[in-house]
Write a protein that holds these residues in place. Structure first.
Motif, mmCIF file in Angstrom:
data_model
loop_
_atom_site.group_PDB
_atom_site.id
_atom_site.type_symbol
_atom_site.label_atom_id
_atom_site.label_comp_id
_atom_site.label_asym_id
_atom_site.label_seq_id
_atom_site.Cartn_x
_atom_site.Cartn_y
_atom_site.Cartn_z
ATOM 1 N N GLY A 91 12.750 -6.700 -2.563
ATOM 2 C CA GLY A 91 13.628 -7.852 -2.691
ATOM 3 C C GLY A 91 13.036 -9.174 -2.233
ATOM 4 O O GLY A 91 13.701 -10.196 -2.279
ATOM 5 N N THR A 92 11.799 -9.155 -1.782
ATOM 6 C CA THR A 92 11.137 -10.406 -1.434
ATOM 7 C C THR A 92 10.736 -11.104 -2.728
ATOM 8 O O THR A 92 10.274 -10.454 -3.651
ATOM 9 C CB THR A 92 9.881 -10.123 -0.601
ATOM 10 N N LYS A 93 10.961 -12.422 -2.775
ATOM 11 C CA LYS A 93 10.621 -13.143 -4.004
ATOM 12 C C LYS A 93 9.493 -14.138 -3.750
ATOM 13 O O LYS A 93 9.474 -14.820 -2.731
ATOM 14 C CB LYS A 93 11.843 -13.878 -4.536
ATOM 15 N N PHE A 94 8.575 -14.191 -4.686
ATOM 16 C CA PHE A 94 7.479 -15.156 -4.632
ATOM 17 C C PHE A 94 7.688 -16.141 -5.771
ATOM 18 O O PHE A 94 7.761 -15.736 -6.927
ATOM 19 C CB PHE A 94 6.135 -14.444 -4.811
ATOM 20 N N LEU A 95 7.804 -17.408 -5.443
ATOM 21 C CA LEU A 95 7.968 -18.425 -6.481
ATOM 22 C C LEU A 95 6.710 -19.263 -6.536
ATOM 23 O O LEU A 95 6.187 -19.677 -5.501
ATOM 24 C CB LEU A 95 9.136 -19.365 -6.168
ATOM 25 N N LEU A 139 0.421 -14.216 -9.099
ATOM 26 C CA LEU A 139 1.506 -13.827 -8.191
ATOM 27 C C LEU A 139 1.258 -12.438 -7.615
ATOM 28 O O LEU A 139 1.532 -12.170 -6.441
ATOM 29 C CB LEU A 139 2.838 -13.851 -8.942
ATOM 30 N N GLN A 140 0.723 -11.573 -8.449
ATOM 31 C CA GLN A 140 0.415 -10.224 -8.010
ATOM 32 C C GLN A 140 -0.620 -10.255 -6.877
ATOM 33 O O GLN A 140 -0.500 -9.550 -5.877
ATOM 34 C CB GLN A 140 -0.138 -9.444 -9.209
ATOM 35 N N ARG A 141 -1.595 -11.143 -7.036
ATOM 36 C CA ARG A 141 -2.644 -11.277 -6.018
ATOM 37 C C ARG A 141 -2.047 -11.832 -4.717
ATOM 38 O O ARG A 141 -2.421 -11.427 -3.624
ATOM 39 C CB ARG A 141 -3.771 -12.202 -6.504
ATOM 40 N N ILE A 142 -1.111 -12.769 -4.862
ATOM 41 C CA ILE A 142 -0.488 -13.345 -3.670
ATOM 42 C C ILE A 142 0.308 -12.267 -2.938
ATOM 43 O O ILE A 142 0.289 -12.183 -1.712
ATOM 44 C CB ILE A 142 0.413 -14.548 -4.052
ATOM 45 N N TYR A 143 0.972 -11.416 -3.719
ATOM 46 C CA TYR A 143 1.720 -10.306 -3.131
ATOM 47 C C TYR A 143 0.778 -9.397 -2.350
ATOM 48 O O TYR A 143 1.089 -8.930 -1.249
ATOM 49 C CB TYR A 143 2.429 -9.545 -4.252
ATOM 50 N N GLU A 144 -0.404 -9.180 -2.918
ATOM 51 C CA GLU A 144 -1.410 -8.342 -2.264
ATOM 52 C C GLU A 144 -1.810 -8.959 -0.917
ATOM 53 O O GLU A 144 -1.879 -8.267 0.102
ATOM 54 C CB GLU A 144 -2.633 -8.281 -3.180
ATOM 55 N N LEU A 145 -2.047 -10.285 -0.945
ATOM 56 C CA LEU A 145 -2.421 -10.974 0.293
ATOM 57 C C LEU A 145 -1.291 -10.882 1.311
ATOM 58 O O LEU A 145 -1.520 -10.693 2.505
ATOM 59 C CB LEU A 145 -2.742 -12.448 0.015
ATOM 60 N N TYR A 146 -0.059 -11.014 0.812
ATOM 61 C CA TYR A 146 1.107 -10.922 1.692
ATOM 62 C C TYR A 146 1.160 -9.553 2.353
ATOM 63 O O TYR A 146 1.370 -9.435 3.564
ATOM 64 C CB TYR A 146 2.363 -11.185 0.852
ATOM 65 N N SER A 147 0.948 -8.504 1.568
ATOM 66 C CA SER A 147 1.051 -7.174 2.182
ATOM 67 C C SER A 147 -0.104 -6.898 3.132
ATOM 68 O O SER A 147 0.036 -6.120 4.067
ATOM 69 C CB SER A 147 1.194 -6.084 1.121
#
Lengths: 138, 200
Positions: A76-80, A94-102
């Motif tokens: 449910g976390t959203k990346f804009l 965005l997928q890469r940013i999600y990777e960095l976030y995790s």
């Protein structure tokens, strides 16, 4: 072609991360908080109203001067990501940013989940990723 | 046939492997999450940053003692290392390789002190994903590795103090993790004695 700003919204609609990549994209703190919560609600409403079965919410908002891409994780976390209308490969970015976030947020013991992200390494890596993306796009 | 049987055995029943390629590795993410949880656990229990580091160091110490035992067995170097540089090279090389998948980047003696050595790692695995906030400033997650080094040194007969520091470097984007090893005076005395004996 450019990337304007990145927002991360937690699962209850609070803004937990905001970063502008160009001076022109800067908005007021209150406005960005408002954007986050409005987007969160619109996203939820769209999901319910959509005639398409299995709709996950709004993925892209197209305007004359910018495109707003949204990526929602399973939790449910959203990346804009607010970008130029001509920018390409944004979902992959965005997928890469999600990777960095995790990696740099979720594996950081000093980060409390659902709270504002204050991780130096995440900042640096996002900055680097965007810079590399822009270089490739040139 | 024997191979299949070997695979079936539970990991604790299997003989200690001597084949380097067979050394089991742990997923980096699994380690990172566990380590992150562990630091959170310590943060909840420690009253100060010094105490936090002490506790983390103590865990590393136990790992170090065990790792030295295991590696000496595997490397078949059943003779104890008596030279300071030998044991430090062992930590910098094979032990680091075993623990972190790569050797450390630098081993150096301090310019102004005989009993001080530095081991550097440009991208220490344990602190790769951790950003230490300002309020926890002197804390270094590498203290775990410092504890491991002290454990190895201590059980090899080189009691010492090991501390981990972040040192900024102009050519590197990230600060370098530097371990400062300060050997106890007794070790230095023995070393001098051994060297004198060698010269005859």
């Amino acid at each position: 072609m450019s990337v304007y700003s990145l927002y991360v919204i937690n699962k209850s609609g609070g803004l937990i991360y905001n970063r502008d990549f160009t001076e022109a994209a800067r908005v007021d703190t209150n406005d960005s908080l408002r954007l986050a919560s409005i987007w969160h609600s619109l996203h939820a409403i769209a999901q319910q109203l959509s005639p398409v079965p299995g709709c996950t919410g709004i993925e892209l908002l197209e305007a004359d001067t910018f495109n707003l891409h949204c990526f929602q994780t399973l939790t449910g976390t959203k990346f804009l990501l607010v970008v130029d209308p001509h920018a390409s490969f944004i979902p992959a970015l965005l997928q890469r940013i999600y990777e960095l976030y995790s990696d740099y947020v979720m594996k950081n013991p000093f980060y409390e989940t659902e709270q504002v992200i204050k991780c130096e390494l995440f900042d640096e890596n996002v900055e680097q990723l965007i810079r590399r993306y822009l270089q490739q796009a040139m | 046939m024997s191979r299949a049987k070997h695979q079936q055995l539970n990991i604790v029943d299997r003989p200690l492997t001597k084949n380097k390629a067979e050394v089991p590795t742990v997923s980096l993410s699994a380690f990172a999450y566990l380590f992150s949880e562990y630091i959170q656990y310590l943060v909840d229990r420690a009253n100060s940053i010094t105490e936090l580091e002490e506790r983390l160091e103590r865990v590393g110490y136990d790992v170090g003692v065990r790792v030295l035992e295991l590696l000496s067995y595997r490397e078949k170097s059943l003779r104890r290392k008596t030279d300071v540089l030998d044991i430090l090279r062992f930590i910098h090389g094979p032990a680091w390789q075993y623990l972190f998948g790569k050797t450390a980047d630098d081993l150096q003696q301090a310019a102004n002190a005989d009993d001080e050595y530095y081991i550097r790692d440009y991208d220490l695995m344990v602190s790769r994903y951790i950003s230490v906030p300002r309020s926890y400033e002197p804390f270094n997650p590498g203290t775990l590795a410092a504890g491991m080094m002290r454990g190895m040194l201590d059980s090899a007969g080189f009691p010492s103090r090991v501390t981990a520091h972040f040192v900024s470097h102009k050519d590197r984007p990230r600060p370098i993790t530097t371990f400062m090893i300060k050997l106890e005076p007794a070790v230095m005395q023995r070393q001098a004695f051994l060297e004198a004996a060698k010269k005859g």
